[in-house]
Design a protein around this motif. Sequence first.
Motif, PDB file in Angstrom:
ATOM      1  N   ILE A  27     -14.582 -10.880   1.726  1.00 46.47           N
ATOM      2  CA  ILE A  27     -13.661  -9.909   2.314  1.00 46.47           C
ATOM      3  C   ILE A  27     -14.340  -9.116   3.418  1.00 46.47           C
ATOM      4  O   ILE A  27     -15.406  -8.537   3.203  1.00 46.47           O
ATOM      5  N   PHE A  28     -13.685  -9.079   4.579  1.00 45.45           N
ATOM      6  CA  PHE A  28     -14.167  -8.224   5.662  1.00 45.45           C
ATOM      7  C   PHE A  28     -13.506  -6.860   5.590  1.00 45.45           C
ATOM      8  O   PHE A  28     -14.178  -5.830   5.710  1.00 45.45           O
ATOM      9  N   SER A  29     -12.191  -6.853   5.411  1.00 47.98           N
ATOM     10  CA  SER A  29     -11.480  -5.584   5.273  1.00 47.98           C
ATOM     11  C   SER A  29     -10.153  -5.810   4.554  1.00 47.98           C
ATOM     12  O   SER A  29      -9.619  -6.917   4.556  1.00 47.98           O
ATOM     13  N   ILE A  30      -9.648  -4.741   3.942  1.00 45.29           N
ATOM     14  CA  ILE A  30      -8.360  -4.781   3.263  1.00 45.29           C
ATOM     15  C   ILE A  30      -7.452  -3.723   3.861  1.00 45.29           C
ATOM     16  O   ILE A  30      -7.838  -2.563   3.982  1.00 45.29           O
ATOM     17  N   GLY A  31      -6.266  -4.127   4.240  1.00 46.82           N
ATOM     18  CA  GLY A  31      -5.283  -3.199   4.764  1.00 46.82           C
ATOM     19  C   GLY A  31      -4.426  -2.667   3.632  1.00 46.82           C
ATOM     20  O   GLY A  31      -4.920  -2.185   2.624  1.00 46.82           O
ATOM     21  N   ALA A  32      -3.123  -2.809   3.800  1.00 50.42           N
ATOM     22  CA  ALA A  32      -2.204  -2.317   2.769  1.00 50.42           C
ATOM     23  C   ALA A  32      -2.349  -3.116   1.480  1.00 50.42           C
ATOM     24  O   ALA A  32      -2.629  -4.312   1.501  1.00 50.42           O
ATOM     25  N   MET A  33      -2.161  -2.412   0.365  1.00 50.02           N
ATOM     26  CA  MET A  33      -2.126  -3.049  -0.950  1.00 50.02           C
ATOM     27  C   MET A  33      -0.850  -2.591  -1.636  1.00 50.02           C
ATOM     28  O   MET A  33      -0.334  -1.493  -1.350  1.00 50.02           O
ATOM     29  N   GLY A  34      -0.335  -3.405  -2.524  1.00 48.80           N
ATOM     30  CA  GLY A  34       0.917  -3.025  -3.147  1.00 48.80           C
ATOM     31  C   GLY A  34       1.206  -3.772  -4.427  1.00 48.80           C
ATOM     32  O   GLY A  34       0.476  -4.693  -4.810  1.00 48.80           O
ATOM     33  N   TRP A  35       2.264  -3.325  -5.072  1.00 50.88           N
ATOM     34  CA  TRP A  35       2.763  -3.965  -6.283  1.00 50.88           C
ATOM     35  C   TRP A  35       4.218  -4.362  -6.077  1.00 50.88           C
ATOM     36  O   TRP A  35       5.021  -3.567  -5.562  1.00 50.88           O
ATOM     37  N   TYR A  36       4.527  -5.582  -6.478  1.00 51.82           N
ATOM     38  CA  TYR A  36       5.884  -6.102  -6.480  1.00 51.82           C
ATOM     39  C   TYR A  36       6.240  -6.474  -7.912  1.00 51.82           C
ATOM     40  O   TYR A  36       5.361  -6.619  -8.759  1.00 51.82           O
ATOM     41  N   ARG A  37       7.520  -6.659  -8.168  1.00 52.53           N
ATOM     42  CA  ARG A  37       7.925  -7.125  -9.488  1.00 52.53           C
ATOM     43  C   ARG A  37       9.120  -8.070  -9.361  1.00 52.53           C
ATOM     44  O   ARG A  37       9.875  -8.006  -8.401  1.00 52.53           O
ATOM     45  N   GLN A  38       9.216  -8.927 -10.359  1.00 52.49           N
ATOM     46  CA  GLN A  38      10.318  -9.888 -10.380  1.00 52.49           C
ATOM     47  C   GLN A  38      10.810 -10.026 -11.808  1.00 52.49           C
ATOM     48  O   GLN A  38      10.065 -10.456 -12.698  1.00 52.49           O
TER      49      GLN A  38
END
Length: 120
Positions: A27-38
């Motif tokens: 990993i060089f960099s991480i932008g947005a992170m999130g959670w989804y559900r189904q």
Amino acid sequence: VQLQASGGGLVQPGGSLRLSCAASGSIFSIGAMGWYRQAPGNQRELVASIIFGGTTNYADSVKGRFTISRDNSKNTVYLDMNDLKREDTAVYYCNAKIRILTALRHSDYWGQGTQVTVSS
């Protein structure tokens, strides 16, 4: 790159759970992170997201009950879920926009999904 999610389970209505998702690899960099559900029969929906600087966004259905946070030193995103309702039952997936060492742009990566069941 891998996203490893954990923390799902069975909980009674009104209970709480904490989900975690750790990113690992080149990993060089991480932008947005999130959670989804189904949920069964439904499309995958955004639950909450957080950018590198900490600004958050929530689905209306979870505002005031769920809190997303991240630890950039650990490449990890969390979802604290309180006052859980039966309609929160779903498979929860973490997502991250990650730039790997050999790339020039961020791409979408997904965790394997963790089941959250709210039932008495």
